[in-house]
Design a protein around this motif. Structure first.
Motif, PDB file in Angstrom:
ATOM      1  N   ALA A 122      39.262 -40.214  60.419  1.00 32.89           N
ATOM      2  CA  ALA A 122      38.832 -39.593  59.168  1.00 32.89           C
ATOM      3  C   ALA A 122      37.638 -40.319  58.571  1.00 32.89           C
ATOM      4  O   ALA A 122      37.487 -40.396  57.349  1.00 32.89           O
ATOM      5  N   GLY A 123      36.778 -40.852  59.431  1.00 32.71           N
ATOM      6  CA  GLY A 123      35.615 -41.604  58.975  1.00 32.71           C
ATOM      7  C   GLY A 123      34.418 -40.717  58.708  1.00 32.71           C
ATOM      8  O   GLY A 123      34.528 -39.513  58.438  1.00 32.71           O
ATOM      9  N   LEU A 124      33.214 -41.331  58.854  1.00 33.29           N
ATOM     10  CA  LEU A 124      31.961 -40.663  58.517  1.00 33.29           C
ATOM     11  C   LEU A 124      31.774 -39.360  59.286  1.00 33.29           C
ATOM     12  O   LEU A 124      31.296 -38.357  58.752  1.00 33.29           O
ATOM     13  N   ALA A 125      32.152 -39.359  60.563  1.00 33.67           N
ATOM     14  CA  ALA A 125      31.899 -38.192  61.412  1.00 33.67           C
ATOM     15  C   ALA A 125      32.825 -37.016  61.119  1.00 33.67           C
ATOM     16  O   ALA A 125      32.574 -35.898  61.593  1.00 33.67           O
ATOM     17  N   ALA A 126      33.885 -37.238  60.358  1.00 26.87           N
ATOM     18  CA  ALA A 126      34.899 -36.197  60.186  1.00 26.87           C
ATOM     19  C   ALA A 126      34.483 -35.086  59.225  1.00 26.87           C
ATOM     20  O   ALA A 126      34.951 -33.949  59.348  1.00 26.87           O
ATOM     21  N   THR A 127      33.601 -35.376  58.288  1.00 23.78           N
ATOM     22  CA  THR A 127      33.274 -34.405  57.249  1.00 23.78           C
ATOM     23  C   THR A 127      32.704 -33.089  57.788  1.00 23.78           C
ATOM     24  O   THR A 127      33.213 -32.009  57.449  1.00 23.78           O
ATOM     25  N   PRO A 128      31.645 -33.103  58.628  1.00 21.23           N
ATOM     26  CA  PRO A 128      31.146 -31.803  59.112  1.00 21.23           C
ATOM     27  C   PRO A 128      32.165 -31.041  59.945  1.00 21.23           C
ATOM     28  O   PRO A 128      32.204 -29.800  59.915  1.00 21.23           O
ATOM     29  N   HIS A 129      33.020 -31.761  60.675  1.00 22.17           N
ATOM     30  CA  HIS A 129      34.066 -31.096  61.447  1.00 22.17           C
ATOM     31  C   HIS A 129      35.082 -30.437  60.516  1.00 22.17           C
ATOM     32  O   HIS A 129      35.537 -29.312  60.775  1.00 22.17           O
TER      33      HIS A 129
END
Length: 335
Positions: free
Chosen positions: A11-18
């Motif tokens: 649930a880090g930085l990369a999770a938001t657009p997903h």
């Protein structure tokens, strides 16, 4: 149509657009849970997007109703997570890069192949409208035989970006600007121009950053087709500029800068296309639209339903990582 059931790992930085993309795809995919190390971050993520928090990764893998896992954890964790998922016969969509070294990257691809599950990799830029237009143009032969293919990526990251523990290190990320930022443009370069036969590379860590891996890399390339090539990539170019991909063919030249595609044909025609989406080239790394992630996820879900390979496969990601390893070989040998 039965919804594809997927769990999110990380649930880090990369999770938001997903998460934004999956929310839009709720008629064809169900997020059954999200797993992560930080309870506070998971709770915040669950409140924001309405996704349930799963008890554990093992619980997800033991659930026969789960079709796939979306792995968004740091690169050095990928192989073990992918291996567990493949053993449980779960399809895997994996954030780039595959892992931090070629043996581990190859291992991630192999365990999925042996288990008979799909492995997709998050190279979402292939789904940006300007890139799709450039790909269609190139693959149709409209540019003629390619004589030159190059990437020029002059991005900016402040020191605070690299102050996060592990970021820009070989142990967690596997490298610097090439593995974390330029890997997307290199994927497009090889997708359109083919495999590379010869590489002469150089890397450096500039005075702009205190970090272990490179924030500058350059390379001269020769493709198996005979075309020449070039790569320049850095995160030390303040304030950051849209990346440039250039293809020179016998019948025309295509220049893609960010989402702005211009094509200059030898017969005098000029074709121009503008895609307003950005790519996070400045101090805000997540300053881009989630629409390309949505389209990548949509393709991955369709690949599961149709029992076919996704547009971006593990083998595609291996090709790019092999190129990065060849560019950085001299630097790694000196360590």
């Amino acid at each position: 149509m039965r919804k594809t059931r997927i769990a999110i790992v990380g649930a880090g930085l990369a999770a938001t657009p997903h998460a934004l993309a999956l929310s839009e795809l709720n008629e064809e995919v169900e997020v059954v849970g999200i797993i992560g190390r930080s309870r506070e971050r998971l709770a915040r993520f669950a409140r924001t997007y309405g996704f349930p928090v799963s008890e554990s990764f093992e619980a997800v893998l033991d659930d026969p109703g789960v079709d796939a896992v979306l792995v968004l954890t740091p690169p050095h964790t990928h192989l073990e997570l992918v291996a567990q998922a493949a053993a449980a016969r779960k399809h895997v969509l994996l954030e780039k890069p595959l892992d931090i070294s070629m043996p581990r990257a190859e291992g991630a691809v192999e365990v999925c192949r042996e288990a008979g599950v799909q492995l997709g990799v998050v190279f979402q830029n292939r789904f940006r409208p300007a890139v799709e237009r450039l790909a269609a143009l190139t693959k149709s032969g409209a540019l003629g035989p390619i004589a030159y293919a190059g990437v020029d990526l002059r991005w900016w990251r402040p020191q605070s970006y690299y102050d996060e523990p592990g970021r820009g290190t070989y142990a967690r990320d596997g490298g610097g600007v090439l593995m974390t930022q330029a890997i997307h443009s290199l994927d497009i370069l090889m997708w359109l121009a083919g495999d590379v036969s010869t590489v002469v590379g150089a890397t450096a860590t500039t005075a702009s950053h205190s970090m272990e891996a490179e924030d500058f890399a350059s390379a001269a390339l020769k493709f198996e087709s005979g075309a020449a090539g070039q790569v320049l990539a850095t995160t030390a170019a303040f304030p950051g500029f849209p990346e440039r991909i250039e293809l020179i063919g016998a019948d025309g030249t295509a220049v893609l800068e960010g989402g702005h595609l211009r094509v200059f044909f030898r017969d005098g025609r000029v074709d121009e296309f503008r895609d307003p989406s950005s790519s996070g080239f400045g101090a805000k790394p997540m300053d881009f639209s989630h629409t390309a992630h949505r389209d990548l996820l949509k393709d991955f879900m369709a690949a599961i339903r149709e029992d076919r390979a996704p547009l971006v496969t593990g083998d595609d990601a291996l090709r790019v990582q092999r190129l990065i390893e060849r560019i950085t070989a001299r630097t790694r040998q000196r360590q």
